[in-house]
Enzyme design. Structure first.
Site, PDB file in Angstrom:
ATOM      1  N   ARG A  96      72.956 -57.187  15.392  1.00 30.77           N
ATOM      2  CA  ARG A  96      72.964 -58.692  15.348  1.00 30.77           C
ATOM      3  C   ARG A  96      73.810 -59.173  14.213  1.00 30.77           C
ATOM      4  O   ARG A  96      74.247 -60.211  14.115  1.00 30.77           O
ATOM      5  CB  ARG A  96      71.470 -59.078  15.145  1.00 30.77           C
ATOM      6  CG  ARG A  96      70.567 -59.202  16.409  1.00 30.77           C
ATOM      7  CD  ARG A  96      69.355 -59.450  16.164  1.00 30.77           C
ATOM      8  NE  ARG A  96      68.388 -58.751  17.289  1.00 30.77           N
ATOM      9  CZ  ARG A  96      68.221 -59.619  18.412  1.00 30.77           C
ATOM     10  NH1 ARG A  96      68.453 -60.729  18.653  1.00 30.77           N
ATOM     11  NH2 ARG A  96      67.393 -58.822  19.257  1.00 30.77           N
ATOM     12  N   ASN A 115      78.308 -53.066  25.473  1.00 36.04           N
ATOM     13  CA  ASN A 115      76.909 -52.821  25.557  1.00 36.04           C
ATOM     14  C   ASN A 115      76.799 -51.185  25.286  1.00 36.04           C
ATOM     15  O   ASN A 115      76.028 -50.940  24.802  1.00 36.04           O
ATOM     16  CB  ASN A 115      76.444 -52.969  27.147  1.00 36.04           C
ATOM     17  CG  ASN A 115      76.170 -54.575  27.113  1.00 36.04           C
ATOM     18  OD1 ASN A 115      75.922 -55.179  25.928  1.00 36.04           O
ATOM     19  ND2 ASN A 115      75.487 -54.831  28.340  1.00 36.04           N
ATOM     20  N   GLU A 150      82.336 -56.853  27.993  1.00 33.70           N
ATOM     21  CA  GLU A 150      80.959 -57.145  27.606  1.00 33.70           C
ATOM     22  C   GLU A 150      80.433 -55.704  28.262  1.00 33.70           C
ATOM     23  O   GLU A 150      79.275 -55.247  27.325  1.00 33.70           O
ATOM     24  CB  GLU A 150      80.242 -58.165  28.548  1.00 33.70           C
ATOM     25  CG  GLU A 150      80.611 -59.511  28.280  1.00 33.70           C
ATOM     26  CD  GLU A 150      79.815 -60.031  26.698  1.00 33.70           C
ATOM     27  OE1 GLU A 150      79.112 -59.124  26.191  1.00 33.70           O
ATOM     28  OE2 GLU A 150      80.093 -61.285  26.417  1.00 33.70           O
TER      29      GLU A 150
END
Ligand SMILES: Nc1ncnc2c1ncn2[C@@H]1O[C@H](COP(=O)(O)OP(=O)(O)OP(=O)(O)O)[C@@H](O)[C@H]1O
Ligand code: SF4
Ligand code: SF4
Ligand SMILES: [Mg+2]
Lengths: 443, 139
Positions: free
Chosen positions: B100, B51, B47
């Site tokens: 996204r 990022n 994760e």
């Protein structure tokens, strides 16, 4: 049966081995080494997949297995055969003929593993209905089960908590026979006809069980040879009618070819075959679940059990014959044989990991050793030639650091480089003129 | 604290993100860390790496051993985080539409890191970069 001790079927015949390193290169768990000119198996890593047996040009690797005549130690003799057997005969493409032929082997009752597939598929379906949280893995191939125990302990919870189909078939056959004939368990010998050393290993040491289910195991190779011999006899009758009530097309195909999706139509299921593909897939599940896949049925051998080490027929041809035979059976049966009467389908105890020992029990020592291994590895040529007796250069680096008998000079490239440098130094040293001689010259 | 592994991270490179995962996994298995803890370290590190890929320009991930702890730091050059408390909230995300579309940007990364690590420190300076330090107890 102690947890630690690991029974293996795959064994090396030291007399035959010439140390050619062929086996080192195919072993999926890097369990083989050549030491003192002969192959050895690291017991905690071997998963009995039998890949090394396939490639050894000297036939120096074999599998322990029982002799057929041990059945004579029992009053009642029962056999579960791997259904792969029905695809081995060029001459007989008719199931009943093959079963008639098998009746000459001397058993009182015979069933195929496909009955186990039929029974367990129903159990798995109802389990999956209520457990959709992760990708589940079948327990059918013992080499895969042990691979997970040894190398992918984090995936233990992904394994279905059920016996594999061969054990289910065995339990079913024994229970049925005892009920029908009113005999005691101790008078029964239950045997398995195996397509591979891995299933033979699972007979001797079943994972997730407290005791053995089968009393012995035979290789398909040997039994096939026996049957060939019987076939040549004049006085055999292969046309007797045999009732085949619990055979379905899908159970036959699942138990032989790993056609898993035909059994689990309401779920997403995959068959993964071939040990390298299995490893790649396990690595990927370990790094993140495939949420969209409910069930994976994994087989160490290419094409599934038809590719087993003890089979003699080409797996593609065998597959073709089995598909042909299977297509003559109904897709389902009206009534599935008694399921889990006394729950004989679940594993008797949870599967446990058997991870290879860490390089040191103390973590900071382990880190130190990892550094040393990296340092040694830098000096190695990275050819992965295996001539040193370790499968890859990295394995040699590990072996040098962790095993005092192994030296960096076991690497022929390093050895030659060093000899060359030494020779250069020697040459230079020898070329210098002796200081005493020099003085004499001047005088 | 001893460094055992390091990896470079490239912004926008979603395809190669995660390559570090299998190297870390193999290393941790070898030094005997339990599989449950390995899973937590990998999830949190992935994760943090993502990022950088999604929000920053470039960075490095470094893994250290400190007695019975594994420490993973991820440091990047990038826009930095304006309000760290807000970024920590589940569902908060400034991910671009492009990110996204690739299936990221649920605003679950940092909360996930928090959940999987035993200690978490985030330092960030706007327009300069971010440093995430995760600590995992292994014994
Ligand atoms: N390294 C970073 N540099 C700049 N901003 C960051 C960084 N890490 C996190 N952020 C900011 O914090 C927000 C929340 O991060 P978080 O990881 O929780 O969610 P996300 O990355 O947007 O979505 P997800 O992780 O679920 O794909 C991000 O949207 C971003 O604004
Ligand atoms: S393949 Fe392995 S077991 Fe066979 S001869 Fe070569 S080294 Fe020996
Ligand atoms: S049986 Fe398989 S795991 Fe065991 S030594 Fe042979 S190749 Fe390696
Ligand atoms: Mg994120």
């Amino acid at each position: 049966m102690s947890e630690k001790e690991y029974i293996h079927t795959v064994t090396i015949n030291k007399k035959r081995c010439i140390g050619c390193t062929r086996c080192l290169r195919v072993c999926p768990t890097k369990a083989l080494r050549i030491r003192n000119g002969k192959a050895i198996i690291l017991q905690d890593r071997c998963i009995d997949c039998g890949e090394c047996i396939r490639v050894c040009p000297q036939k120096a690797i074999y599998s322990k297995i029982d002799d057929l005549d041990i059945i004579n130690n029992y009053k009642h003799k029962l056999l579960v055969y791997s259904s792969v057997l029905i695809g081995q005969f060029k001459k007989y493409k008719n199931f009943k003929k093959i079963l008639n032929l098998m009746s000459y082997l001397g058993f009182d009752e015979i069933v195929g593993v496909d009955i186990g597939a039929l029974i367990i598929s129903d159990v798995i379906r109802s389990f999956l209905k209520h457990n959709r949280d992760k990708t589940y893995i079948t327990t059918n191939c013992p080499a895969v089960v042990r691979l997970i125990q040894v190398k992918y302990p984090s995936l233990i919870d992904n394994m279905l908590p059920f016996k594999n189909m061969m054990d289910v078939a065995g339990e079913y056959l024994k229970k049925e026979y005892m009920k029908k004939n009113q005999v005691k368990e101790k008078n029964i010998g239950l045997f398995y006809l195996s397509p591979c050393p891995s299933k033979a290993q699972a007979v001797y040491q079943p994972e997730g069980e407290v005791k053995r289910i089968f009393d012995g195991v035979f290789s398909m190779e040997e039994v096939y040879n026996n049957l060939r011999y019987i076939m040549e006899k004049k006085d055999i009758h292969l046309d007797k009618d045999i009732e085949l009530e619990n055979v379905t097309e899908s159970s036959l195909k699942w138990s032989t070819l790993g056609d898993v999706d035909s059994q689990f139509k309401d779920f997403t299921s995959l068959r993964i075959d071939g040990i390298d593909n299995v490893i790649e897939f396990l690595e990927e599940i370990e790094e993140g679940d495939f949420k969209e896949i409910d069930l994976v049925d994994m087989y160490s051998c290419q094409n599934g059990c038809v590719g087993g080490v003890f089979t003699n027929e080409n797996p593609f041809v065998c597959e073709h014959r089995i598909r042909h035979i299977a297509s003559s059976f109904p897709d389902s049966v009206d009534e599935i044989p008694p399921i889990c009467e006394g729950d004989y389908c679940s594993l008797s105890k949870p599967l446990k990991p058997r991870p290879v020992e860490p390089i040191d029990k103390n973590m900071s020592n382990a880190v130190k050793k990892m550094k040393e291994i990296e340092e040694v590895f830098k000096k190695l040529p990275k050819l992965n030639c295996s001539i040193c007796g370790s499968p890859t250069c990295y394995n040699l680096a590990e072996d040098i650091v962790l095993n005092e008998d192994v030296s960096i000079y076991d690497c022929p490239v390093v050895l030659r480089r060093n000899l060359r440098n030494m020779a250069k130094d020697l040459f230079e040293m020898a070329g210098r003129i002796d200081p005493i001689e020099e003085k004499k010259d001047k005088e | 604290m001893e460094k055992i592994l390091d990896f470079k991270i490239k912004g926008r490179d979603f395809i190669n993100a995660g390559e570090s995962t299998s190297k870390m996994k193999n290393y941790f298995k070898k030094i005997g860390i339990s599989s449950k803890i390995i899973k937590r370290i990998l999830v949190a590190s992935y994760e943090a790496e993502l990022n950088v890929v999604a929000h920053a320009d470039s960075g490095v991930m470094e893994i250290f051993v400190d007695e019975d702890k594994i420490v993973v730091t991820v440091e990047d050059e990038g826009p930095g985080i304006e309000d760290i408390d807000r970024a920590m909230q589940e569902g908060f995300s400034t991910a671009s539409d492009e990110v996204r579309e690739m299936g990221f940007g649920a605003g679950m990364g940092l909360p996930n890191i928090k959940r999987n690590s035993d200690d978490l420190e985030i330092e960030s300076e706007v327009n300069k970069g971010t440093r995430v330090k995760m600590v995992f107890n292994v014994s």
